[in-house]
Design an enzyme around this catalytic site. Structure first.
Site, mmCIF file in Angstrom:
data_model
loop_
_atom_site.group_PDB
_atom_site.id
_atom_site.type_symbol
_atom_site.label_atom_id
_atom_site.label_comp_id
_atom_site.label_asym_id
_atom_site.label_seq_id
_atom_site.Cartn_x
_atom_site.Cartn_y
_atom_site.Cartn_z
ATOM 1 N N ASN A 61 37.676 16.414 -35.729
ATOM 2 C CA ASN A 61 37.717 17.663 -34.974
ATOM 3 C C ASN A 61 38.103 18.756 -35.969
ATOM 4 O OD1 ASN A 61 38.183 19.805 -33.288
ATOM 5 N ND2 ASN A 61 39.630 18.737 -31.951
ATOM 6 N N ARG A 72 33.617 16.540 -32.941
ATOM 7 C CA ARG A 72 33.722 17.344 -31.728
ATOM 8 C C ARG A 72 33.092 18.704 -32.022
ATOM 9 N NH1 ARG A 72 38.421 21.246 -29.978
ATOM 10 N NH2 ARG A 72 37.674 21.729 -27.904
ATOM 11 N N HIS A 95 36.004 21.620 -22.273
ATOM 12 C CA HIS A 95 36.788 20.392 -22.011
ATOM 13 C C HIS A 95 35.927 19.317 -21.339
ATOM 14 C CE1 HIS A 95 40.577 23.152 -21.533
ATOM 15 N NE2 HIS A 95 40.527 22.682 -22.772
ATOM 16 N N ILE A 144 44.934 20.300 -18.063
ATOM 17 C CA ILE A 144 45.908 21.383 -18.197
ATOM 18 C C ILE A 144 46.714 21.167 -19.479
ATOM 19 C CG2 ILE A 144 47.689 22.686 -16.949
ATOM 20 C CD1 ILE A 144 45.277 22.417 -15.247
ATOM 21 N N GLY A 145 46.287 21.815 -20.548
ATOM 22 C CA GLY A 145 47.024 21.749 -21.819
ATOM 23 C C GLY A 145 47.323 23.175 -22.243
ATOM 24 N N ASN A 146 47.248 23.462 -23.536
ATOM 25 C CA ASN A 146 47.374 24.865 -23.956
ATOM 26 C C ASN A 146 46.255 25.686 -23.336
ATOM 27 O OD1 ASN A 146 49.695 24.944 -25.598
ATOM 28 N ND2 ASN A 146 48.573 23.806 -27.169
ATOM 29 N N ARG A 206 46.317 32.566 -22.664
ATOM 30 C CA ARG A 206 45.116 33.252 -22.164
ATOM 31 C C ARG A 206 45.316 33.687 -20.723
ATOM 32 N NH1 ARG A 206 41.161 28.543 -23.754
ATOM 33 N NH2 ARG A 206 41.987 28.250 -25.824
ATOM 34 N N GLU A 219 49.637 15.756 -17.761
ATOM 35 C CA GLU A 219 50.164 14.392 -17.882
ATOM 36 C C GLU A 219 51.686 14.352 -17.831
ATOM 37 O OE1 GLU A 219 48.453 12.560 -21.440
ATOM 38 O OE2 GLU A 219 46.526 13.436 -20.895
ATOM 39 N N GLU A 276 39.833 12.203 -25.632
ATOM 40 C CA GLU A 276 38.564 12.788 -26.065
ATOM 41 C C GLU A 276 38.045 12.116 -27.337
ATOM 42 O OE1 GLU A 276 40.893 16.351 -25.419
ATOM 43 O OE2 GLU A 276 39.033 17.414 -24.999
HETATM 44 P P1 ADP Z 1 45.760 21.353 -26.394
HETATM 45 O O1 ADP Z 1 45.104 22.190 -25.339
HETATM 46 O O2 ADP Z 1 46.179 22.117 -27.590
HETATM 47 O O3 ADP Z 1 45.042 20.046 -26.686
HETATM 48 P P2 ADP Z 1 47.726 19.663 -25.090
HETATM 49 O O4 ADP Z 1 46.811 19.045 -24.101
HETATM 50 O O5 ADP Z 1 48.305 18.798 -26.155
HETATM 51 O O6 ADP Z 1 47.128 20.961 -25.734
HETATM 52 O O7 ADP Z 1 48.914 20.327 -24.273
HETATM 53 C C1 ADP Z 1 49.927 21.004 -24.940
HETATM 54 C C2 ADP Z 1 50.893 21.563 -23.932
HETATM 55 O O8 ADP Z 1 51.404 20.502 -23.133
HETATM 56 C C3 ADP Z 1 52.114 22.192 -24.570
HETATM 57 O O9 ADP Z 1 51.937 23.530 -24.825
HETATM 58 C C4 ADP Z 1 53.176 21.985 -23.509
HETATM 59 O O10 ADP Z 1 53.257 23.171 -22.745
HETATM 60 C C5 ADP Z 1 52.650 20.908 -22.605
HETATM 61 N N1 ADP Z 1 53.592 19.784 -22.515
HETATM 62 C C6 ADP Z 1 53.721 18.746 -23.371
HETATM 63 N N2 ADP Z 1 54.724 17.936 -22.944
HETATM 64 C C7 ADP Z 1 55.219 18.475 -21.800
HETATM 65 C C8 ADP Z 1 56.266 18.118 -20.880
HETATM 66 N N3 ADP Z 1 57.012 17.031 -21.047
HETATM 67 N N4 ADP Z 1 56.465 18.934 -19.826
HETATM 68 C C9 ADP Z 1 55.726 20.029 -19.645
HETATM 69 N N5 ADP Z 1 54.744 20.413 -20.455
HETATM 70 C C10 ADP Z 1 54.493 19.668 -21.537
#
Ligand code: ADP
Length: 404
Positions: A7, A91, A180, A209-211, A241, A334, A385
């Site tokens: 990636n 990717r 995604h 739901i990540g960054n 964002r 997660e 992924e």
């Molecule tokens: P990306 O979109 O960069 O792949 P990820 O899927 O790894 O991101 O998600 C990253 C985000 O996950 C972090 O910014 C954080 O807000 C959130 N995160 C990670 N662990 C936890 C947790 N234990 N509780 C709440 N949010 C979390």
């Protein structure tokens, strides 16, 4: 067969090496700060000690060479020779309308990815650097590309078109693409397996739901609608964002604040979302902690984030005229029990009954967090992924070998 998954970003490169026989990860890692003074290589070989190295890595070709050196290193390596790598899978964020599936890299595919630079100016050029860097280091190894947009190419015009002059779609391909996709596809298949029902019979909302964050309505086994659009800025509120806003805010803010287009673009992509409302940061962990100690801005940021996500789930239940299950995945999905609980408690009108204890339990396994009697099931499914990229690459190579 051994497959290297890459990636490539503009200044970073993440990798994972798979043995496809049992889909085990032999090693993984990343190179960060490519092109800067001190690049960092982090390397985690399976069953051996992790390595962190700081050195000058000025471009992606050197980064790949360093990764290969590490993979065959006498002490830290997991391979005897780089020749053992049978294929490389990349990717690629944007496949436009040209790619509804993964593809083996050839001249035509490279030209098409280049034509799509316009639509993904931050991502596709970086992926191309990754492809070229592999070519330079491993000229005879076949490469595949796996697109974030591909899964969403099944969206019908009613969900992918914007209600703006049609000429903009015809001339410039301005439409909704979604992102995604690799993750949404993976977790929807896993959800069907978990529920023991055929995917094509299920109505799912998958929430990555990540960054970055997006949710997808999966119906008849396909993406029917998704919250990200022509770019990953549309849709849900995210870490930095804005997600959906009134488009008229753009010219209005430019006028009032004397900002350029690129400054407004940067504001909406990098200085909005959780970060802007909380004033704390973009990390959901920090927001959640601050909220629980009484920080009002953090609480507002959390509530807005949850509200916009819940609205999207509700909209997709209406879009599909039904809902069997909601799937949470990626960093926040997660791990944040409090976000999931807030969403689920407020969807009780759907007959959704949260199992609070199951939701609070930490773990990296696939699990249901609703009661057995809940009319809508809610699942937590860790995304993967890289594994999808490795599998697609493997399948494309096998198909090619069959043909030859
Ligand atoms: P990306 O979109 O960069 O792949 P990820 O899927 O790894 O991101 O998600 C990253 C985000 O996950 C972090 O910014 C954080 O807000 C959130 N995160 C990670 N662990 C936890 C947790 N234990 N509780 C709440 N949010 C979390």
């Amino acid at each position: 067969m051994i497959v290297l998954v890459i990636n490539a970003g503009s200044s970073s490169l993440k990798f994972q090496l798979y043995e496809m026989e049992d889909e085990s990860v032999l090693a993984k890692g990343k190179v960060e700060r490519i092109g800067m003074e001190s690049a960092i290589l982090t390397y985690e070989p399976e069953g051996k000690q992790d390595v962190r190295e700081v050195s000058e890595i000025l471009e992606h070709t050197t980064a790949i060479r360093k990764v290969l050196d590490m993979l065959v290193h006498p002490v830290h390596g997991v391979l005897e020779s780089a020749q053992q790598i049978d294929a490389v899978g990349h990717r690629v964020v944007h496949g436009g309308e040209s790619f509804s599936n993964s593809a083996l890299v050839n001249e035509e595919v490279k030209q098409e990815i280049k034509r799509l630079f316009d639509l993904a100016p931050l991502h596709n050029p970086a992926h191309m650097l990754g492809i070229q860097a592999v070519e330079a280091n491993m000229p005879n190894v076949p490469q595949a590309v796996v697109f974030d947009t591909a899964f969403h190419q099944t969206m019908p015009p009613v969900t992918y078109l914007y209600p703006i002059p049609m000429v903009l779609y015809k001339k410039h391909k301005i439409r909704r693409y979604g992102f995604h996709g690799t993750s949404h596809a993976y977790v929807s298949e896993r959800a069907a397996a978990f529920l023991g029902r055929p995917l094509r019979e299920l109505k799912l909302v998958t929430c990555h739901i990540g960054n970055g964050a997006s949710c997808t309505a999966v119906m008849d086994g396909r993406s029917y609608d998704t919250s990200m659009g022509m770019t990953p800025l549309e849709g849900l509120m995210m870490g930095t964002r804005s997600g959906d806003i009134d488009p008229a805010i753009v010219p209005f803010t430019m006028g009032k604040e004397d900002l350029t287009l690129s400054e407004v673009n940067s504001m909406l992509n990098k200085h909005s979302g959780l970060l802007a409302i909380s004033g704390i940061g973009s990390d959901m962990r920090e927001i959640d902690e601050a909220r629980q100690t009484g920080d009002r801005n953090a609480a507002l940021a959390f509530d807005m984030y949850e509200y916009r996500l819940r609205k999207c789930i509700g909209a997709y239940a209406a879009a599909m005229n039904g809902l069997d299950a909601i799937v949470f995945t990626a960093g926040v999905g997660e791990n944040s029990a409090s976000l999931r609980a807030a969403v689920c408690r407020n969807l009780s009108f759907l007959g959704l009954e949260l199992d609070e204890a199951a939701n609070d339990r930490r773990g990296s396994d696939e699990r249901a967090i609703t009661t057995p009697g809940s009319r809508v099931q809610v699942l937590v499914i860790p995304t993967n992924e890289e594994l999808v990229i490795a599998r697609d690459t493997y399948r494309l190579i096998l198909d090619r070998n069959d043909v030859n």
